[in-house]
Each structure stands twice: as C-alpha cells, then as structure tokens.
Design an enzyme around this catalytic site. Structure first.
Site, PDB file in Angstrom:
ATOM      1  N   ARG A 160       0.847  -1.195   0.000  1.00  0.00           N
ATOM      2  CA  ARG A 160       0.000   0.000   0.000  1.00  0.00           C
ATOM      3  C   ARG A 160       0.878   1.239   0.000  1.00  0.00           C
ATOM      4  O   ARG A 160       1.902   1.276   0.669  1.00  0.00           O
ATOM      5  CB  ARG A 160      -0.881  -0.014   1.257  1.00  0.00           C
ATOM      6  CG  ARG A 160      -2.260  -0.547   1.013  1.00  0.00           C
ATOM      7  CD  ARG A 160      -3.052  -0.784   2.254  1.00  0.00           C
ATOM      8  NE  ARG A 160      -2.962   0.252   3.261  1.00  0.00           N
ATOM      9  CZ  ARG A 160      -3.574   0.170   4.448  1.00  0.00           C
ATOM     10  NH1 ARG A 160      -4.306  -0.876   4.748  1.00  0.00           N
ATOM     11  NH2 ARG A 160      -3.459   1.137   5.324  1.00  0.00           N
ATOM     12  N   ARG A 171       2.714   8.759   9.150  1.00  0.00           N
ATOM     13  CA  ARG A 171       1.531   8.214   9.819  1.00  0.00           C
ATOM     14  C   ARG A 171       1.776   8.070  11.317  1.00  0.00           C
ATOM     15  O   ARG A 171       0.891   8.325  12.134  1.00  0.00           O
ATOM     16  CB  ARG A 171       1.153   6.851   9.227  1.00  0.00           C
ATOM     17  CG  ARG A 171       0.603   6.954   7.820  1.00  0.00           C
ATOM     18  CD  ARG A 171       0.462   5.595   7.187  1.00  0.00           C
ATOM     19  NE  ARG A 171      -0.635   4.812   7.723  1.00  0.00           N
ATOM     20  CZ  ARG A 171      -0.767   3.500   7.529  1.00  0.00           C
ATOM     21  NH1 ARG A 171       0.126   2.836   6.846  1.00  0.00           N
ATOM     22  NH2 ARG A 171      -1.803   2.860   8.038  1.00  0.00           N
TER      23      ARG A 171
HETATM   24  P1  AMP Z   1      -6.142   2.851   8.181  1.00  0.00           P
HETATM   25  O1  AMP Z   1      -6.358   1.735   7.220  1.00  0.00           O
HETATM   26  O2  AMP Z   1      -7.112   2.835   9.341  1.00  0.00           O
HETATM   27  O3  AMP Z   1      -4.713   2.973   8.656  1.00  0.00           O
HETATM   28  O4  AMP Z   1      -6.481   4.214   7.393  1.00  0.00           O
HETATM   29  C1  AMP Z   1      -5.788   4.565   6.227  1.00  0.00           C
HETATM   30  C2  AMP Z   1      -5.855   6.060   6.014  1.00  0.00           C
HETATM   31  O5  AMP Z   1      -7.218   6.479   5.872  1.00  0.00           O
HETATM   32  C3  AMP Z   1      -5.309   6.900   7.143  1.00  0.00           C
HETATM   33  O6  AMP Z   1      -3.894   7.035   7.099  1.00  0.00           O
HETATM   34  C4  AMP Z   1      -6.031   8.225   6.888  1.00  0.00           C
HETATM   35  O7  AMP Z   1      -5.447   8.938   5.802  1.00  0.00           O
HETATM   36  C5  AMP Z   1      -7.411   7.764   6.454  1.00  0.00           C
HETATM   37  N1  AMP Z   1      -8.334   7.614   7.612  1.00  0.00           N
HETATM   38  C6  AMP Z   1      -8.885   6.472   8.090  1.00  0.00           C
HETATM   39  N2  AMP Z   1      -9.664   6.719   9.151  1.00  0.00           N
HETATM   40  C7  AMP Z   1      -9.600   8.047   9.370  1.00  0.00           C
HETATM   41  C8  AMP Z   1     -10.167   8.934  10.340  1.00  0.00           C
HETATM   42  N3  AMP Z   1     -10.958   8.485  11.322  1.00  0.00           N
HETATM   43  N4  AMP Z   1      -9.876  10.249  10.245  1.00  0.00           N
HETATM   44  C9  AMP Z   1      -9.088  10.743   9.263  1.00  0.00           C
HETATM   45  N5  AMP Z   1      -8.513   9.971   8.325  1.00  0.00           N
HETATM   46  C10 AMP Z   1      -8.756   8.627   8.373  1.00  0.00           C
END
Ligand code: AMP
Length: 219
Positions: A160, A171
């Site tokens: 990814r 991140r």
């Molecule tokens: P994750 O798979 O949960 O790590 O999410 C991947 C990406 O989606 C994150 O790095 C953010 O860019 C975005 N994202 C997911 N959930 C949120 C949230 N609650 N608020 C803001 N951005 C989010």
C-alpha cells in the site's frame, strides 16, 4: 457489544477487529477500508481522500464525521459494531460522543492495543494488501502464493502507498501528535482496556476477551 479499537497504524487493529466481529457477530467498521473503496471507485469522497491518504495524513474531520454518522445509524449497526480507525482526533471523539448520546448508546468500550514503534515500522514494511479485497498479509506468508486466500484474485498483492517507509513515518507522527490525545479523552470517562499488541494474534485476542470479562464489559 459496541467496541472502539484504538492503536497505532500496523498494531493489528484490523486483524483483531475481524476476529471479534466474527465471534460477537457484529459488523467490522473500518474507516480506512471504506475510504480505500471510495478511492478505488472514485466517488466524491474518494476523490477528496485519495491524495491525503497517500501522504499518510488525516482526511478532514467533517468528512469523517459525516461518514461515520451514516454508517452507525444504518440498520447494519443496530445491535452493535466494532470501530477500527475512528475516532482519530479529539474532534472526532467528541462528535462520536454526541452521536452516541443522540442514538442512546452508553455501553461503548475502547480497547487500546499497544506496541513499540520499531516493531510497527517493521510490520508495516512487511505487509502486503490484496488489490481486489483489501485483505492484509505478512509478506513471508504469501511468498509462494499466487492467489489471494480470501477472494481468489490472482497476482493481486501490493505494498500500500501508505505502507511505504517515508509515509509510515508520517503516519506514526500523526498518530502520536493528533490521535494519541483521543486516548486521554476516553480514559477520563472509564471503559478503556489496554492490551499488549506485541504477542501472537491468538494471545492478543485471548487477552482482549479476558480483559472485557474481568472488567465486566463483556455482554
Ligand atoms: P487505516 O487503514 O485505518 O490505517 O487508514 C488509512 C488512512 O485512511 C489513514 O492514514 C487516513 O489517511 C485515512 N483515515 C482512516 N480513518 C480516518 C479517520 N478516522 N480520520 C481521518 N482519516 C482517516
């Protein structure tokens, strides 16, 4: 059962959420998965979120809050849910509280999965996702595998964008500066359990279930 899974990117929230979702028969709501699907389908939300996600930054609160309101008030979530990836800011946490009180939810539990930063970087670098269904695998487990064990798509594994080293660092910074304060917000309210994520998938899951029982939060 209403659960909020909290922890750094790469700590194993998605994996644990899938197991808990099956054992409690409640939907797994991953905001990351919802956003990735929107990006793939180039919906309005996807067009806005794609570049932000690729940089490892957070999608704006107003978009995320609108999204989570729609999902949590849907019939699918009527009898419970497990939230994975929301809330990620204190603004989102306050909005979630407000929504919970509007729809009469008072039993949500936050599960904090801990881990150390070096291990997280190693894990994220070594994971691959399926382009088709989004399932996550450890690189060494799929070295000689052609098709995704979950959906059967062939040659679909990829790193990814946001799991690339330079983005991972961003991140993790965002997690520390913007998402960690969410934990204090919940600690002030009780109903938080903490589990060590540096263990096998089975043990982390066992510890989650035991802590829920110990604190009488298992229902
Ligand atoms: P994750 O798979 O949960 O790590 O999410 C991947 C990406 O989606 C994150 O790095 C953010 O860019 C975005 N994202 C997911 N959930 C949120 C949230 N609650 N608020 C803001 N951005 C989010």
């Amino acid at each position: 059962m209403r659960i909020i899974l909290f922890g750094s990117p790469g700590v194993g929230k998605g994996t644990q959420a899938k197991i808990i979702s099956k054992s409690f028969n409640i939907p797994h709501i991953s905001t990351g998965d919802i956003l990735r699907k929107a990006v793939k389908e180039q919906t309005e939300l996807g067009k806005k979120a794609g570049e932000i996600m690729a940089r490892g930054e957070l999608v704006p609160d107003d978009l995320m809050i609108a999204l989570i309101k729609e999902v949590l008030t849907s019939a699918e979530c009527k009898n419970g849910f497990i939230l994975d990836g929301f809330p990620r800011t204190t603004v989102q946490a306050a909005a979630l509280d407000k929504l919970f009180s509007q729809i009469g939810i008072s039993d949500a539990v936050l599960i904090y999965i801990t881990a150390d930063e070096n291990e997280i970087v190693r894990r994220l670098n070594n994971r691959r996702a399926c382009k088709q269904c989004g399932s996550i695998y450890v690189l060494k487990d799929i070295e000689n595998v052609n098709a995704c064990p979950n959906c059967g798509a062939e040659n679909s594994f990829y790193l990814r964008n946001d799991d690339k080293e330079e983005v991972i660092k961003n991140r993790l910074e965002v997690f520390k500066s913007t998402t960690m304060p969410v934990l204090d917000y919940y600690k002030g309210k009780g109903r938080v359990i903490e589990v060590n994520g540096l263990d096998t998938i089975e043990n982390v899951n066992k510890n989650i279930i035991e802590s829920l029982k110990e604190k009488n939060l298992y229902n």
